[in-house]
Design an enzyme around this catalytic site. Structure first.
Site, mmCIF file in Angstrom:
data_model
loop_
_atom_site.group_PDB
_atom_site.id
_atom_site.type_symbol
_atom_site.label_atom_id
_atom_site.label_comp_id
_atom_site.label_asym_id
_atom_site.label_seq_id
_atom_site.Cartn_x
_atom_site.Cartn_y
_atom_site.Cartn_z
ATOM 1 N N GLY A 35 49.275 23.247 40.866
ATOM 2 C CA GLY A 35 47.882 22.823 40.716
ATOM 3 C C GLY A 35 47.493 22.914 39.248
ATOM 4 N N HIS A 270 34.071 39.869 45.352
ATOM 5 C CA HIS A 270 33.645 40.382 44.050
ATOM 6 C C HIS A 270 32.794 41.649 44.164
ATOM 7 C CE1 HIS A 270 35.239 36.669 42.776
ATOM 8 N NE2 HIS A 270 34.153 35.938 42.797
#
Length: 787
Positions: A35, A270
């Site tokens: 990618g 996160h």
């Protein structure tokens, strides 16, 4: 010349052994970005790998870099070249050195189509041929999978079967989030990957762990232990806030975002990682990935389960129209995906018990900023000079960046302590200008910031290269996090998020408050309405039900009324100079009552209350199936009830469950006789099952022949079959008996009960008739009206 240089570099590397595995085997490293022409690679990854190359090109390694993509080479090459032309040089390099390093990097980078197993096999053959031709030893291969998660398993299988390095060289595979959509999908992905890769070969990346401030939370706590150890606990910390605000919308990401939403996108990873770093025990070795994981898992093990009441969710007003347009949805499509969430969390440990931890994030808010803020209680009372430093709030702020401050920093209130200066290139800020933070001038804080700001991805790529796993997500860490968040996500699946306009116009619309474990919007307006076509039926049944008093309302209001009635009954008993004896039934319906009592009824006379069980399952009290366990989890641990006023049913005696010879029922009956006046409870709260059973008195029960027995062993038609229960005799002696019936699914039962006379064999609830007391039915509108 090459051999002499290699020997010199190898000698130099001995002095840097702390760097990890890459110093143990110098040689060639192949970096493959799958990618490699995508958005993430363009913005962050190639810059990170360029930084890696610049830092290590003269330290004994050689490199080659491959951008892998689905497009053929003739299409992919110019895209890659365009990306690489835009790379910027590390600040520590001179312009002359930078030009040379960048030219070398561009020569070493190439594009390859990686679409099939044959393509991966061809890449491996190319690497082997190159190494052989140039006479280089292979140190390892680094695959960075910057692709959607659904492709991970196939790529990992191809790497494993065709592109592994030879024995002695390492393999490291970096995986970008998301790692699953919930617990089940994360478990499936983990299983699939484990078939191709070893755990030590996988690096699940959360770029927040690469942020300079986040990476310094544990070192800061360790370096300042002499100041923090006495105050890092429930006696001194008022609350912890972990916040990430964004000003952007979700356009361009809606294919992903509408499936995940803000909780999966930000909070589950996160902000949860930041929470564990703030609250975990400090590892002896901060770079030991296994020890860091162990400490994190201890925190996950102490997190009580979340439900819908712990969170508030919102959605910016244009989001649904954006979904309809970008995802080709019809005009009547409505997305429940939240773009804002606030969650209150508690940690069930002696150190943190009772400290609210607030996690909040959203799109289309007033500013872009991220921080973790630990607010301390200030026990200083200022008589006159309220502007003095010691009168200010006490807090430590881990400021991730952006916002008013604009740079990452660690800030400590000057009336708390002066922290030791962080290592690894940090400096003190001495000039504050006119900047303020949370309404306070920066001069109120000791401020430290990195001397050189570095991108999170560059930091994490360097850690992958060194083989350090302390800043990455292990499979155990991942599954523990999903196990914690999945129940909340399930409970919010069909919850309408509060609409908000976006940006500064939000005003106070998203402000939320919390009481105990319950979070609510501060400005919430509740509108309730009885459906017009059902109003006549409601009027017929209002006030009386089966000849007894009935209270009916929407669920929240009904529970509020029941809790108030219980407190009134308790206060009445206390005024009479006797303890209040309350018997509670099991099941799921009373849980909302327990939470209401714990979070709102602080004046309830708990010290003068005795809690009994109306029935119990024959399972150990530590298991979730135990009624006592439910009572403890949702009520007992939150109220000041003397432990000697709590009376669990003795279902476990001599390490045996509900054995008749152990006489557990008789023991409970004797305890009631000793403590409860005339064996008459002040209040017995019951529920009613779909089959008409109440407590653990089921259809077909023969307890009507037991005379005056107060407690008996019974049999349930569903597992666990063995039960212990108060008898009809004990229940009907009570001064008050309440029956709580909630939920649309109980409507048919409520209708049936309203039409028939007493029939013990079919519907045991009909046997409840207090001899000298009152029976009150608490039925919510959903059960009453079927709405």
């Amino acid at each position: 010349m090459w051999k002499a240089t290699w020997g010199l570099l190898l000698l130099t590397s001995i002095c840097h052994a702390q760097d990890g595995d890459e110093t143990k085997r110098k040689g060639h490293v192949s970096v493959v970005v799958v990618g490699g022409t995508g958005d993430l690679a363009r913005k962050y990854l190639w810059q990170g790998f360029f930084q890696l190359y610049a830092n290590h090109v003269s330290k004994g390694h050689t490199f080659s870099f491959y951008a892998g993509g689905l497009s053929p080479a003739e299409k992919g090459r110019p895209v890659l070249f365009d990306i690489l032309k835009g790379l910027t040089c590390p600040v520590e390099l001179t312009a002359e050195r930078c030009a040379l390093v960048k030219e070398q990097f561009l020569r070493l980078a190439q594009y390859r189509q990686l679409k099939s197993a044959e393509d991966y096999q061809g890449l491996a053959q190319h690497i082997a041929t190159q190494l052989k031709q140039e006479g280089m030893a292979e140190a390892g291969r680094l695959f960075y999978l910057s692709v959607p998660a659904f492709a991970y398993a196939d790529i990992a299988d191809r790497v494993n079967s065709t592109a592994r390095p030879p024995a002695g060289a390492w393999l490291r595979v970096v995986l970008e989030k998301p790692f699953g959509h919930d617990l089940a999908s994360a478990q499936l992905l983990t299983t699939q990957l484990s078939g191709s890769l070893r755990e030590e070969e996988m690096y699940r990346i959360d770029h927040y762990l690469g942020k300079q401030v986040v990476s310094q939370i544990l070192p800061f706590r360790k370096e300042n232990r002499k100041f923090l150890d006495p105050v890092w606990n429930k006696h001194h910390i008022a609350r912890i806030e972990i916040v990430l605000k964004e000003t952007l919308d979700a356009k361009g990401r809606l294919q992903f975002y509408d499936q995940y939403g803000v909780i999966r996108d930000v909070l589950q990873n996160h902000l949860t990682e930041v929470m564990t770093l703030l609250t975990m025990d400090i590892p002896a070795n901060l770079t030991d990935g296994k020890e860091v994981l162990q400490k994190k898992l201890q925190i996950f093990g102490a997190l009580p389960q979340l439900d819908r009441s712990c969170a508030v969710v919102g959605q910016y007003q244009s989001y649904n129209a954006e979904v309809q347009q970008e995802l080709n949805k019809t005009k009547d499509h409505y997305s429940f995906t939240p773009t804002f969430a606030g969650v209150v969390i508690y940690i069930d440990t002696a150190r943190y018990d009772g400290i609210p931890i607030i996690l909040s994030s959203g799109k289309m808010l007033d500013e872009r900023v991220g921080y973790a803020r630990v607010l301390f209680k200030n026990n200083v009372f200022c008589v006159q000079d309220h502007s003095s430093v010691e009168c200010n709030p006490k807090e430590i702020v881990f400021y991730f960046g952006h916002g008013h401050l604009r740079y990452p920093a660690v800030l400590v209130s000057k009336n708390l302590f002066k922290p030791s200066l962080l290592k690894d290139g940090w400096k003190e800020v001495t000039e504050s200008g006119d900047v303020s933070l949370f309404g306070r001038p920066l001069t109120d804080f000791h401020v430290q910031t990195p001397a050189v700001q570095r991108e999170a991805y560059a930091e994490l790529i360097a850690h992958v290269f060194r083989g350090r796993k302390d800043r990455f997500i292990s499979s155990e860490n991942l599954l523990a996090s999903w196990s914690f968040w999945s129940p909340l996500l399930d409970s919010l699946a069909q919850t309408f998020p509060r609409p908000y306009p976006g940006g500064p116009a939000n005003g106070n619309l998203l402000n939320f408050q919390f009481q105990g474990h319950e979070a609510t919007f501060s400005s919430e307006a509740v509108v309730t309405m009885i459906p017009q076509d059902q109003s006549e039926n409601f009027q017929v049944m209002q006030g009386k039900y089966r000849g007894a008093e009935m209270v009916s309302a929407w669920p929240n209001e009904l529970v509020e009324r029941l809790a108030s009635d219980l407190q009134e009954a308790a206060e009445e008993a206390v005024r009479e100079g006797v303890p209040f004896h309350l018997a509670l039934s099991g099941g799921s319906s009373p849980i909302v009552l327990f939470k209401r009592l714990a979070q709102h009824h602080y004046s309830f006379p708990w010290w003068n209350t005795h809690l009994w069980l109306a029935d119990e399952r024959c399972v150990p009290p530590s298991e979730a199936g135990s009624n006592f366990y439910t009572l403890h989890e949702h009520l007992l641990q939150y109220v000041r009830l003397p432990y000697f006023n709590i009376h669990p049913m003795p279902v476990l005696i001599n390490q045996r469950l509900c054995v008749e010879e152990d006489s557990g029922a008789l023991l409970y009956e004797r305890e009631i006789g000793l403590l409860v006046n005339s064996s008459s409870f002040h209040y017995v709260l019951l529920g009613v099952g779909f089959d008409g059973h109440t407590a653990s008195l089921f259809p077909g029960s023969k307890l009507e022949v037991d005379g005056e027995r107060l407690v008996a062993l019974t049999e349930s038609p569903v597992k666990p079959h063995q039960r212990m229960s108060l008898t009809f005799s004990a229940i009907n002696r009570a001064r008050r008996v309440g029956v709580l019936v909630m939920g649309k699914s109980k409507h048919e039962l409520v209708t049936q009960l309203s039409r028939i006379k007493d029939t013990l064999e079919r519907l045991p609830i009909t046997k409840i008739h207090p001899k000298n007391g009152n029976l009150i039915w608490y039925i919510d509108y959903e059960a009453l009206l079927g709405q």
